[in-house]
Design a protein around this motif. Structure first.
Motif, short mmCIF file in Angstrom:
data_model
loop_
_atom_site.label_atom_id
_atom_site.label_comp_id
_atom_site.label_asym_id
_atom_site.label_seq_id
_atom_site.Cartn_x
_atom_site.Cartn_y
_atom_site.Cartn_z
N PHE A 17 0.82 -1.21 0.00
CA PHE A 17 0.00 0.00 0.00
C PHE A 17 0.85 1.26 0.00
O PHE A 17 0.42 2.30 -0.50
CB PHE A 17 -0.96 -0.01 1.19
N PRO B 265 -7.05 0.83 -4.19
CA PRO B 265 -7.08 -0.64 -4.11
C PRO B 265 -6.76 -1.32 -5.43
O PRO B 265 -6.06 -2.34 -5.46
CB PRO B 265 -8.52 -0.93 -3.67
N LEU C 237 -8.63 -7.73 -1.38
CA LEU C 237 -8.20 -6.53 -2.08
C LEU C 237 -8.87 -6.43 -3.45
O LEU C 237 -9.31 -5.35 -3.87
CB LEU C 237 -6.68 -6.53 -2.23
N ALA D 47 -11.31 -3.57 -4.75
CA ALA D 47 -11.02 -2.82 -5.98
C ALA D 47 -12.24 -2.80 -6.90
O ALA D 47 -12.57 -1.77 -7.49
CB ALA D 47 -9.82 -3.44 -6.69
#
Length: 231
Positions: A38, A156, A207, A211
Motif C-alpha cells: 500500500f 485498491p 483486495l 477494488a
C-alpha cells in the motif's frame, strides 16, 4: 526471521497462519507486506494524480496518449519495464503508473469542459478575466476535489495491479514481503502447507473485491453526475 526448524510449520497461537518455507511467520510477513504494497500504491496513486491532472488540463495535447494508456494492460507495461530495467518494486510502480494516470486524465478533461461551459466561467470571461485567473479561481477549485477523490478510490486497484506484477515475477523480488510475491513463493508448497498460501491469497482476494467495489462506485457516481462523460 529465518528459522529452518520451523520450515512450513503449521498454525499456532503465536503464528496463526503458520510459517513459510524458510520458517518465517506468515502473518508477520503479511503485515509487513501490507505496508510495502500500500505504500507503493500510494506513491503510484500520487504520481498518477499529478500526471492525470496535468494531462487533463491539456486535452488537445494528451488525448492520444490517454487513449493509448487506457488500452495498455499493466502486465504488458510491466514486461516492457522489466525488459529495460529488470524486475523490481520500482519497475512495477513505473509500469502501473504508466497506465493508472489515464482514467484520472479523462475525468479531469471532462470536468474542465464542464467548468468552461458553466455560467460563472463565461461571465468571468466576458468581464475580461485572463485564462490563468479563470483556471486558478474557477476551474481548479471545481476539478481538484473530485479528481483527488477519484484517485483515492483507485488505490485498491493500483495495489492489486502491483501485487499481480509481483506474483508473476515482474515486481518485488525476494526477500521483500510483497503480497503477490508472498503468494508466488508459497505456491510450490501449497499441497504440503496450504496455510502458507492461504493468508496472501485471502488478502489479495479481499483486495480484489475492494477494488471491484470501488471501481463500481466510481462508475455509478460519475454516471449520476454526468451520464455523457461516464466511462
Amino acid at each position: 526471521a529465518v528459522d529452518l526448524h520451523l520450515r512450513l510449520a503449521g498454525p499456532t497461537l503465536d503464528a496463526p497462519f503458520g510459517h513459510d518455507a524458510l520458517g518465517r511467520d506468515v502473518l508477520a510477513r503479511l503485515g509487513h507486506g501490507a505496508l510495502h504494497t500500500f505504500g507503493t500504491a500510494t506513491a503510484v496513486g500520487a504520481a498518477a494524480l499529478l500526471t492525470g491532472l496535468a494531462a487533463g488540463l491539456l486535452p488537445r495535447l494528451s488525448t492520444g496518449a490517454i487513449e493509448v494508456a487506457n488500452t495498455l494492460p499493466p502486465v504488458i507495461a510491466g514486461l516492457l519495464v522489466a525488459a529495460a530495467l529488470g524486475p523490481s518494486t520500482a519497475g512495477a510502480a513505473i509500469a502501473v503508473a504508466a497506465t493508472a494516470w489515464a482514467p484520472l486524465a479523462a475525468h479531469t478533461a471532462a470536468l474542465v469542459r464542464e467548468e468552461h461551459g458553466s455560467g460563472h466561467v463565461q461571465a468571468s470571461r466576458m468581464l475580461g478575466a485572463s485564462p490563468t485567473r479563470i483556471l486558478r479561481t474557477h476551474v481548479l477549485p471545481g476539478v481538484l476535489p473530485l479528481v483527488t477523490r477519484h484517485a483515492v478510490l483507485r488505490l485498491p486497484g493500483i495495489a492489486l495491479a502491483i501485487a499481480s506484477l509481483g506474483f508473476v515475477g515482474l515486481g518485488a523480488q525476494p526477500p521483500t514481503p510483497e503480497w503477490g510475491l508472498l503468494l508466488a513463493e508459497a505456491m510450490p508448497y501449497v499441497e504440503r502447507a496450504p496455510w502458507a498460501a492461504l493468508a496472501p491469497a485471502t488478502a489479495l482476494a479481499l483486495l480484489g473485491a475492494f477494488a471491484v467495489t470501488t471501481a463500481t462506485a466510481i462508475r455509478t457516481r460519475r454516471t449520476r453526475q454526468n451520464p455523457a462523460t461516464a466511462t
